[in-house]
Design a protein around this motif. Sequence first.
Motif, mmCIF file in Angstrom:
data_model
loop_
_atom_site.group_PDB
_atom_site.id
_atom_site.type_symbol
_atom_site.label_atom_id
_atom_site.label_comp_id
_atom_site.label_asym_id
_atom_site.label_seq_id
_atom_site.Cartn_x
_atom_site.Cartn_y
_atom_site.Cartn_z
ATOM 1 N N GLY A 118 0.739 -1.398 0.036
ATOM 2 C CA GLY A 118 0.265 0.118 0.272
ATOM 3 C C GLY A 118 0.704 0.859 -0.433
ATOM 4 N N ASN A 119 1.523 1.493 -0.613
ATOM 5 C CA ASN A 119 3.111 2.725 -1.023
ATOM 6 C C ASN A 119 2.376 3.534 -2.170
ATOM 7 N N PRO A 120 1.610 4.614 -1.606
ATOM 8 C CA PRO A 120 1.030 5.141 -2.449
ATOM 9 C C PRO A 120 2.864 5.790 -3.202
ATOM 10 N N ALA A 121 3.971 5.809 -3.416
ATOM 11 C CA ALA A 121 4.875 6.201 -3.903
ATOM 12 C C ALA A 121 5.576 5.157 -4.073
ATOM 13 N N ALA A 122 5.249 3.895 -4.248
ATOM 14 C CA ALA A 122 5.658 3.001 -5.289
ATOM 15 C C ALA A 122 5.513 2.657 -6.292
ATOM 16 N N GLY A 123 4.576 3.701 -7.339
ATOM 17 C CA GLY A 123 4.818 4.273 -8.557
ATOM 18 C C GLY A 123 3.289 4.501 -9.437
ATOM 19 N N SER A 124 3.301 5.073 -10.587
ATOM 20 C CA SER A 124 2.404 5.428 -11.273
ATOM 21 C C SER A 124 1.627 4.223 -11.562
ATOM 22 N N PRO A 125 0.114 4.265 -11.693
ATOM 23 C CA PRO A 125 -0.869 3.004 -12.874
ATOM 24 C C PRO A 125 0.165 2.468 -13.244
ATOM 25 N N GLU A 126 1.063 3.431 -14.294
ATOM 26 C CA GLU A 126 1.375 3.063 -16.189
ATOM 27 C C GLU A 126 2.759 1.667 -15.103
ATOM 28 N N GLN A 127 3.506 2.322 -14.465
ATOM 29 C CA GLN A 127 4.984 1.720 -13.300
ATOM 30 C C GLN A 127 3.839 0.518 -12.566
ATOM 31 N N VAL A 128 2.892 0.738 -12.520
ATOM 32 C CA VAL A 128 2.406 -0.763 -11.349
ATOM 33 C C VAL A 128 1.521 -1.791 -12.239
ATOM 34 N N ALA A 129 1.175 -1.169 -13.362
ATOM 35 C CA ALA A 129 0.575 -2.654 -14.505
ATOM 36 C C ALA A 129 2.511 -2.844 -15.116
ATOM 37 N N GLY A 130 2.877 -2.281 -15.697
ATOM 38 C CA GLY A 130 4.153 -2.240 -16.368
ATOM 39 C C GLY A 130 4.904 -3.868 -15.529
ATOM 40 N N SER A 131 4.987 -3.229 -14.057
ATOM 41 C CA SER A 131 5.527 -4.701 -12.980
ATOM 42 C C SER A 131 4.420 -5.736 -13.406
ATOM 43 N N LEU A 132 3.392 -5.708 -12.905
ATOM 44 C CA LEU A 132 2.522 -6.590 -13.318
ATOM 45 C C LEU A 132 2.969 -7.436 -14.999
ATOM 46 N N ARG A 133 2.942 -7.097 -15.723
ATOM 47 C CA ARG A 133 3.375 -7.289 -16.900
ATOM 48 C C ARG A 133 4.817 -8.408 -16.853
ATOM 49 N N GLU A 134 5.804 -7.357 -15.986
ATOM 50 C CA GLU A 134 7.219 -8.124 -16.789
ATOM 51 C C GLU A 134 6.383 -9.277 -15.356
ATOM 52 N N TRP A 135 6.133 -9.358 -14.146
ATOM 53 C CA TRP A 135 6.376 -10.113 -13.080
ATOM 54 C C TRP A 135 5.723 -11.663 -14.049
ATOM 55 N N ASN A 136 4.729 -11.699 -14.180
ATOM 56 C CA ASN A 136 3.618 -12.690 -14.864
ATOM 57 C C ASN A 136 4.246 -13.086 -16.180
ATOM 58 N N ALA A 137 5.320 -12.775 -16.815
ATOM 59 C CA ALA A 137 6.006 -12.394 -17.632
ATOM 60 C C ALA A 137 7.016 -13.448 -17.207
ATOM 61 N N MET A 138 7.559 -13.357 -15.237
ATOM 62 C CA MET A 138 8.816 -13.662 -15.410
ATOM 63 C C MET A 138 7.515 -15.452 -15.286
ATOM 64 N N VAL A 139 6.732 -15.294 -14.205
ATOM 65 C CA VAL A 139 6.243 -16.583 -13.913
ATOM 66 C C VAL A 139 5.548 -17.618 -15.142
ATOM 67 N N GLY A 140 5.471 -16.510 -16.504
ATOM 68 C CA GLY A 140 5.654 -17.810 -17.196
ATOM 69 C C GLY A 140 6.947 -18.244 -17.831
ATOM 70 N N LEU A 141 7.852 -17.695 -17.745
ATOM 71 C CA LEU A 141 9.365 -18.546 -18.097
ATOM 72 C C LEU A 141 9.473 -19.654 -17.590
ATOM 73 N N LEU A 142 9.574 -19.473 -16.038
ATOM 74 C CA LEU A 142 9.298 -20.758 -15.291
ATOM 75 C C LEU A 142 8.466 -21.626 -14.711
ATOM 76 N N ASP A 143 7.418 -21.393 -15.853
ATOM 77 C CA ASP A 143 5.790 -22.348 -16.576
ATOM 78 C C ASP A 143 6.757 -22.807 -18.166
ATOM 79 N N ASP A 144 6.956 -22.185 -18.234
ATOM 80 C CA ASP A 144 7.947 -23.015 -19.447
ATOM 81 C C ASP A 144 8.796 -24.069 -19.217
ATOM 82 N N ARG A 145 9.819 -23.179 -18.712
ATOM 83 C CA ARG A 145 10.749 -24.210 -18.199
ATOM 84 C C ARG A 145 10.699 -25.868 -17.359
ATOM 85 N N LEU A 146 9.629 -25.742 -16.263
ATOM 86 C CA LEU A 146 8.889 -26.681 -15.676
ATOM 87 C C LEU A 146 8.334 -27.514 -16.577
#
Length: 207
Positions: A118-146
């Motif tokens: 709940g940190n309001p200074a973490a980033g803009s809505p666009e930055q948060v959305a970009g972080s979510l995309r990257e996060w899911n992409a990293m899990v996708g890499l793990l899914d492919d590996r597994l």
Amino acid sequence: MIRILGKLQSINVRKVLWACDEIGLEYQREDWGAGTQPTSDPAFRAINPKGLVPVLMDGDAILTESNSIVRYLAAKHGRDDLLPEAPLARARVEEAMDWQATEFNAAWRVAFSALVRGNPAAGSPEQVAGSLREWNAMVGLLDDRLARSGPYACGEAFTVADIVVGLSVNRWFQSPIERPDFPAVGNYFERLRRRPAAGPYLGGTTD
């Protein structure tokens, strides 16, 4: 006896505790970190000037980086099943651990800070959305590996790489975000949860 400084809610402290439980080590844990004893305390800074948890105190040895601590414990206690001695096999395990500590961690940092802490200074809505995309992409890499070489992060056997990667997967599942369907990761997570030593550490949102 081993002393571990750091609160249970910390993802990095959980790595060390889970490793100890897998190996069967006795230890004493002391609460340090936000909401407990502050790591700004001079007594803590005298042990770890970085002011971060976990800290492992094993006799005269003091170690401070969670992935290094996990590797140290497995190597010291001769757990070749958790950290192979063969150079290439060991490098594969350390490669997965390094990926968790760098690319995987970097992906979630903004989104986790904003949506879970709940940190309001973490980033803009666009930055948060970009972080979510990257996060899911990293899990996708793990899914492919597994899917290609599972059932564990480095192939057929459970290793210390699964402790650190598994806790990152736990954070992904426990966070209030939209998650793509990654069946190999889902099966992997359930496999880890069935390990007796994993019980206290998989589940609940970590700091």
